[in-house]
Design a protein around this motif. Structure first.
Motif, mmCIF file in Angstrom:
data_model
loop_
_atom_site.group_PDB
_atom_site.id
_atom_site.type_symbol
_atom_site.label_atom_id
_atom_site.label_comp_id
_atom_site.label_asym_id
_atom_site.label_seq_id
_atom_site.Cartn_x
_atom_site.Cartn_y
_atom_site.Cartn_z
ATOM 1 N N LEU A 10 0.824 -1.204 0.000
ATOM 2 C CA LEU A 10 0.000 0.000 0.000
ATOM 3 C C LEU A 10 0.860 1.257 0.000
ATOM 4 O O LEU A 10 0.606 2.196 -0.746
ATOM 5 C CB LEU A 10 -0.934 -0.008 1.216
ATOM 6 C CG LEU A 10 -1.885 1.162 1.359
ATOM 7 C CD1 LEU A 10 -2.931 1.100 0.265
ATOM 8 C CD2 LEU A 10 -2.549 1.139 2.722
ATOM 9 N N VAL A 11 1.905 1.273 0.822
ATOM 10 C CA VAL A 11 2.729 2.472 0.967
ATOM 11 C C VAL A 11 3.702 2.639 -0.192
ATOM 12 O O VAL A 11 3.913 3.742 -0.676
ATOM 13 C CB VAL A 11 3.485 2.433 2.318
ATOM 14 C CG1 VAL A 11 4.509 3.526 2.418
ATOM 15 C CG2 VAL A 11 2.489 2.537 3.457
ATOM 16 N N LEU A 12 4.292 1.554 -0.663
ATOM 17 C CA LEU A 12 5.311 1.648 -1.705
ATOM 18 C C LEU A 12 4.795 1.289 -3.092
ATOM 19 O O LEU A 12 5.149 1.945 -4.073
ATOM 20 C CB LEU A 12 6.491 0.737 -1.355
ATOM 21 C CG LEU A 12 7.224 1.057 -0.062
ATOM 22 C CD1 LEU A 12 8.259 -0.009 0.227
ATOM 23 C CD2 LEU A 12 7.865 2.416 -0.145
ATOM 24 N N PRO A 15 1.824 3.928 -5.077
ATOM 25 C CA PRO A 15 2.334 5.152 -5.716
ATOM 26 C C PRO A 15 3.223 4.869 -6.928
ATOM 27 O O PRO A 15 3.155 5.591 -7.925
ATOM 28 C CB PRO A 15 3.129 5.846 -4.606
ATOM 29 C CG PRO A 15 2.538 5.337 -3.348
ATOM 30 C CD PRO A 15 2.139 3.925 -3.640
ATOM 31 N N LEU A 16 4.015 3.813 -6.863
ATOM 32 C CA LEU A 16 4.854 3.472 -8.011
ATOM 33 C C LEU A 16 4.009 3.021 -9.195
ATOM 34 O O LEU A 16 4.282 3.395 -10.345
ATOM 35 C CB LEU A 16 5.860 2.390 -7.631
ATOM 36 C CG LEU A 16 6.977 2.837 -6.684
ATOM 37 C CD1 LEU A 16 7.834 1.643 -6.289
ATOM 38 C CD2 LEU A 16 7.807 3.919 -7.319
ATOM 39 N N ILE A 17 2.990 2.248 -8.931
ATOM 40 C CA ILE A 17 2.084 1.831 -9.996
ATOM 41 C C ILE A 17 1.374 3.052 -10.590
ATOM 42 O O ILE A 17 1.188 3.144 -11.806
ATOM 43 C CB ILE A 17 1.083 0.789 -9.474
ATOM 44 C CG1 ILE A 17 1.804 -0.525 -9.175
ATOM 45 C CG2 ILE A 17 -0.048 0.559 -10.468
ATOM 46 C CD1 ILE A 17 0.958 -1.539 -8.466
ATOM 47 N N GLY A 18 1.008 4.005 -9.744
ATOM 48 C CA GLY A 18 0.383 5.237 -10.225
ATOM 49 C C GLY A 18 1.308 6.052 -11.110
ATOM 50 O O GLY A 18 0.894 6.591 -12.140
#
Length: 68
Positions: A10-12, A15-18
């Motif tokens: 969830l944390v890492l 955002p990278l996928i986004g």
């Protein structure tokens, strides 16, 4: 999958996928003439794809919670 791995995703991971998804959108806009010629349709698809995934996830989680 334990809760620590879920939290790390969830944390890492999200955002990278986004960022990757936004990068793919920018590449599609710069390289494809079809995307540039039809901005409303391509923009709607670009917005609705993650929204529909999030809505499906939310509804599935709610259904599991109400089953209990």
């Amino acid at each position: 999958m334990n809760s620590d791995k879920k939290f790390a995703f969830l944390v890492l991971g999200l955002p990278l996928i986004g960022l990757i998804y936004c990068g793919l959108g920018v590449v599609a806009m710069t390289s494809s003439s079809t995307v540039r010629e039809h901005p409303l349709i391509s923009g709607a698809i670009f917005i609705l794809l993650p929204f529909s995934i999030a809505a499906y996830t939310w509804i599935s989680a709610s259904a599991k919670a109400y089953k209990k």
